[in-house]
Design a protein around this motif. Structure first.
Motif, PDB file in Angstrom:
ATOM      1  N   TRP A  73       3.484  -2.860   1.965  1.00  0.00           N
ATOM      2  CA  TRP A  73       3.318  -2.148   0.708  1.00  0.00           C
ATOM      3  C   TRP A  73       4.558  -1.584  -0.008  1.00  0.00           C
ATOM      4  CZ3 TRP A  73      -0.210  -0.859  -2.809  1.00  0.00           C
ATOM      5  CH2 TRP A  73      -0.264   0.358  -3.443  1.00  0.00           C
ATOM      6  N   LEU A  74       5.408  -1.040   0.861  1.00  0.00           N
ATOM      7  CA  LEU A  74       6.749  -0.425   0.409  1.00  0.00           C
ATOM      8  C   LEU A  74       7.489  -1.429  -0.429  1.00  0.00           C
ATOM      9  CD1 LEU A  74       7.183   2.546   2.716  1.00  0.00           C
ATOM     10  CD2 LEU A  74       6.182   2.612   0.579  1.00  0.00           C
ATOM     11  N   GLU A  75       7.606  -2.650   0.598  1.00  0.00           N
ATOM     12  CA  GLU A  75       8.608  -3.823  -0.180  1.00  0.00           C
ATOM     13  C   GLU A  75       8.160  -4.167  -1.354  1.00  0.00           C
ATOM     14  OE1 GLU A  75       9.396  -6.804   2.901  1.00  0.00           O
ATOM     15  OE2 GLU A  75      10.653  -5.520   4.066  1.00  0.00           O
ATOM     16  N   GLN A  76       6.915  -4.510  -1.492  1.00  0.00           N
ATOM     17  CA  GLN A  76       6.254  -4.814  -2.711  1.00  0.00           C
ATOM     18  C   GLN A  76       6.928  -3.823  -3.832  1.00  0.00           C
ATOM     19  OE1 GLN A  76       2.263  -5.445  -1.667  1.00  0.00           O
ATOM     20  NE2 GLN A  76       2.488  -7.509  -0.769  1.00  0.00           N
ATOM     21  N   ALA A  77       6.512  -2.545  -3.561  1.00  0.00           N
ATOM     22  CA  ALA A  77       6.772  -1.751  -4.512  1.00  0.00           C
ATOM     23  C   ALA A  77       8.301  -1.586  -4.852  1.00  0.00           C
ATOM     24  CB  ALA A  77       6.393  -0.161  -4.094  1.00  0.00           C
ATOM     25  N   HIS A  78       9.084  -1.631  -3.774  1.00  0.00           N
ATOM     26  CA  HIS A  78      10.508  -1.533  -3.959  1.00  0.00           C
ATOM     27  C   HIS A  78      10.889  -2.954  -4.854  1.00  0.00           C
ATOM     28  CE1 HIS A  78      14.179  -0.006  -2.556  1.00  0.00           C
ATOM     29  NE2 HIS A  78      14.889  -1.014  -2.590  1.00  0.00           N
ATOM     30  N   SER A  79      10.425  -3.940  -4.592  1.00  0.00           N
ATOM     31  CA  SER A  79      10.737  -5.031  -5.294  1.00  0.00           C
ATOM     32  C   SER A  79      10.524  -5.157  -6.759  1.00  0.00           C
ATOM     33  CB  SER A  79      10.102  -6.380  -4.727  1.00  0.00           C
ATOM     34  OG  SER A  79       8.898  -6.385  -4.983  1.00  0.00           O
ATOM     35  N   LEU A  80       9.744  -4.421  -7.098  1.00  0.00           N
ATOM     36  CA  LEU A  80       9.445  -3.975  -8.780  1.00  0.00           C
ATOM     37  C   LEU A  80      10.614  -3.705  -9.468  1.00  0.00           C
ATOM     38  CD1 LEU A  80       5.526  -3.527  -8.443  1.00  0.00           C
ATOM     39  CD2 LEU A  80       6.622  -5.704  -8.776  1.00  0.00           C
ATOM     40  N   GLY A  81      11.324  -2.753  -9.013  1.00  0.00           N
ATOM     41  CA  GLY A  81      12.420  -2.260  -9.697  1.00  0.00           C
ATOM     42  C   GLY A  81      13.367  -3.136 -10.171  1.00  0.00           C
ATOM     43  N   ASP A  83      16.651  -1.819 -10.904  1.00  0.00           N
ATOM     44  CA  ASP A  83      17.842  -1.630 -10.036  1.00  0.00           C
ATOM     45  C   ASP A  83      17.543  -0.663  -9.183  1.00  0.00           C
ATOM     46  OD1 ASP A  83      17.262   1.137 -11.296  1.00  0.00           O
ATOM     47  OD2 ASP A  83      18.393   0.686 -12.943  1.00  0.00           O
ATOM     48  N   GLU A  84      18.420  -0.087  -8.451  1.00  0.00           N
ATOM     49  CA  GLU A  84      18.269   0.612  -7.041  1.00  0.00           C
ATOM     50  C   GLU A  84      17.387   1.942  -7.189  1.00  0.00           C
ATOM     51  OE1 GLU A  84      17.463   1.408  -3.162  1.00  0.00           O
ATOM     52  OE2 GLU A  84      18.349  -0.639  -4.247  1.00  0.00           O
ATOM     53  N   THR A  85      17.692   2.649  -8.544  1.00  0.00           N
ATOM     54  CA  THR A  85      17.187   3.654  -8.991  1.00  0.00           C
ATOM     55  C   THR A  85      15.722   3.785  -8.979  1.00  0.00           C
ATOM     56  OG1 THR A  85      19.308   4.682 -10.126  1.00  0.00           O
ATOM     57  CG2 THR A  85      17.174   5.692 -10.544  1.00  0.00           C
ATOM     58  N   GLU A  86      15.577   2.657  -9.979  1.00  0.00           N
ATOM     59  CA  GLU A  86      14.072   2.212 -10.152  1.00  0.00           C
ATOM     60  C   GLU A  86      13.098   2.033  -8.903  1.00  0.00           C
ATOM     61  OE1 GLU A  86      12.224   0.834 -14.126  1.00  0.00           O
ATOM     62  OE2 GLU A  86      12.423  -0.919 -12.904  1.00  0.00           O
ATOM     63  N   SER A  87      13.840   1.282  -8.021  1.00  0.00           N
ATOM     64  CA  SER A  87      13.191   0.766  -6.683  1.00  0.00           C
ATOM     65  C   SER A  87      12.970   1.905  -5.827  1.00  0.00           C
ATOM     66  CB  SER A  87      14.226  -0.301  -6.033  1.00  0.00           C
ATOM     67  OG  SER A  87      14.289  -1.439  -6.829  1.00  0.00           O
ATOM     68  N   LYS A  88      13.960   2.796  -5.932  1.00  0.00           N
ATOM     69  CA  LYS A  88      13.592   4.323  -5.210  1.00  0.00           C
ATOM     70  C   LYS A  88      12.439   4.933  -5.846  1.00  0.00           C
ATOM     71  CE  LYS A  88      18.273   4.886  -3.070  1.00  0.00           C
ATOM     72  NZ  LYS A  88      19.360   5.727  -2.988  1.00  0.00           N
ATOM     73  N   GLU A 157       4.096  16.491   4.659  1.00  0.00           N
ATOM     74  CA  GLU A 157       3.584  15.498   3.625  1.00  0.00           C
ATOM     75  C   GLU A 157       4.756  15.113   2.808  1.00  0.00           C
ATOM     76  OE1 GLU A 157       0.331  17.582   2.407  1.00  0.00           O
ATOM     77  OE2 GLU A 157      -1.146  16.478   3.979  1.00  0.00           O
ATOM     78  N   LYS A 158       5.336  16.055   2.075  1.00  0.00           N
ATOM     79  CA  LYS A 158       6.561  15.671   1.279  1.00  0.00           C
ATOM     80  C   LYS A 158       7.636  15.171   1.840  1.00  0.00           C
ATOM     81  CE  LYS A 158       8.640  19.139  -0.905  1.00  0.00           C
ATOM     82  NZ  LYS A 158       8.608  20.540  -1.660  1.00  0.00           N
ATOM     83  N   GLY A 159       8.047  15.663   3.006  1.00  0.00           N
ATOM     84  CA  GLY A 159       8.859  15.110   3.951  1.00  0.00           C
ATOM     85  C   GLY A 159       8.680  13.636   4.084  1.00  0.00           C
ATOM     86  N   PHE A 160       7.330  13.049   4.346  1.00  0.00           N
ATOM     87  CA  PHE A 160       7.191  11.632   4.300  1.00  0.00           C
ATOM     88  C   PHE A 160       7.624  10.875   3.191  1.00  0.00           C
ATOM     89  CE2 PHE A 160       4.513   8.092   3.437  1.00  0.00           C
ATOM     90  CZ  PHE A 160       4.745   7.260   4.566  1.00  0.00           C
ATOM     91  N   ILE A 161       7.209  11.278   1.895  1.00  0.00           N
ATOM     92  CA  ILE A 161       7.237  10.660   0.830  1.00  0.00           C
ATOM     93  C   ILE A 161       8.841  10.449   0.468  1.00  0.00           C
ATOM     94  CG2 ILE A 161       7.081  11.210  -1.832  1.00  0.00           C
ATOM     95  CD1 ILE A 161       4.141  12.281  -1.168  1.00  0.00           C
ATOM     96  N   PHE A 162       9.638  11.517   0.690  1.00  0.00           N
ATOM     97  CA  PHE A 162      10.934  11.410   0.619  1.00  0.00           C
ATOM     98  C   PHE A 162      11.799  10.883   1.718  1.00  0.00           C
ATOM     99  CE2 PHE A 162       9.367  14.227  -2.688  1.00  0.00           C
ATOM    100  CZ  PHE A 162       9.712  13.528  -3.993  1.00  0.00           C
ATOM    101  N   ASN A 163      11.354  10.607   2.826  1.00  0.00           N
ATOM    102  CA  ASN A 163      11.904  10.202   4.149  1.00  0.00           C
ATOM    103  C   ASN A 163      13.081   8.994   3.776  1.00  0.00           C
ATOM    104  OD1 ASN A 163      10.707   7.957   4.644  1.00  0.00           O
ATOM    105  ND2 ASN A 163       9.480   9.030   6.325  1.00  0.00           N
ATOM    106  N   GLY A 164      12.785   8.036   2.797  1.00  0.00           N
ATOM    107  CA  GLY A 164      13.369   6.892   2.431  1.00  0.00           C
ATOM    108  C   GLY A 164      13.582   5.993   3.662  1.00  0.00           C
ATOM    109  N   ARG A 165      12.687   6.325   4.869  1.00  0.00           N
ATOM    110  CA  ARG A 165      12.808   5.308   6.070  1.00  0.00           C
ATOM    111  C   ARG A 165      12.186   3.846   5.808  1.00  0.00           C
ATOM    112  NH1 ARG A 165       9.248   5.736  11.695  1.00  0.00           N
ATOM    113  NH2 ARG A 165       9.936   3.838  12.472  1.00  0.00           N
TER     114      ARG A 165
END
Length: 194
Positions: A73-81, A83-88, A157-165
């Motif tokens: 799920w996260l790779e699919q979302a990331h791939s739509l950006g 550039d790196e800023t939009e991917s994040k 919960e917020k920590g998970f959203i921004f953990n970048g893992r």
């Protein structure tokens, strides 16, 4: 051989996942009853089994099949950006959608999923905080304060959203072996409870 069929493996994961979800609800009832009766040992036992065994087993099971991986799920979302800023940003939004669903958790768990990685880094953390909060309430002789808990859990919960893992997007482990271990471990309990 049936074990090598993707559809069988999917069904094995899905049915086992559903049984573990029902058992999670049973453990919740045990935790609630122990708290209400102020029985700390029972609370710690039920909470410990849930947080340190059942949920990690569920996470291992989910990680064993491509269809239950947070990383996909996260790779699919990331791939739509573009550039790196939009991917994040897309990565953060993908995490938010399946957890808080809004900047402040307005519709928390609206689009929740039971995916490998999400169980370990999101739901297990919430359960652990819940159980630790109940233990502290019993230790201090104070009532459970839902508003205080909601604020604390929001930080988790917020920590998970921004953990970048980064989470695996390829299955790990043998589904059949994991499901067999779960069956042997929890079948006697399921027979008594369900």
């Amino acid at each position: 051989l049936l074990l090598h069929k993707d559809t069988f493996r999917y069904d094995l994961v899905d049915v086992t996942r559903q049984v573990l979800q029902v058992l999670t609800s049973e453990f919740y009832l045990d935790i609630k009853a122990a708290y209400q009766k102020q029985k700390l040992p029972e609370l710690l036992t039920a909470g410990g089994v849930l947080v340190y065994d059942l949920l990690p087993e569920l996470d291992r099971l989910l990680n064993s099949d491509h269809n239950f991986l947070l990383g996909v799920w996260l790779e699919q979302a990331h791939s739509l950006g573009i550039d790196e800023t939009e991917s994040k940003l897309y990565d953060m939004n993908a995490r938010n959608q399946i957890t808080l669903w809004g900047p402040n958790g307005e519709i928390m768990d609206y689009a929740n999923k039971e995916w490998g990685g999400l169980m370990e880094d999101y739901y297990s953390q919430r359960w652990s905080l819940f159980i630790n909060t109940l233990v502290e309430c019993l230790d201090r002789g104070q009532p459970f304060r839902q508003d205080d808990f909601n604020q604390a859990v929001y930080q988790v919960e917020k920590g998970f959203i921004f953990n970048g893992r980064k989470y695996p997007s390829k299955p790990q482990g043998n589904t059949y072996e994991i499901a067999t271990r779960i069956f042997l471990k929890y079948y006697p309990l399921a027979l008594k409870r369900l």
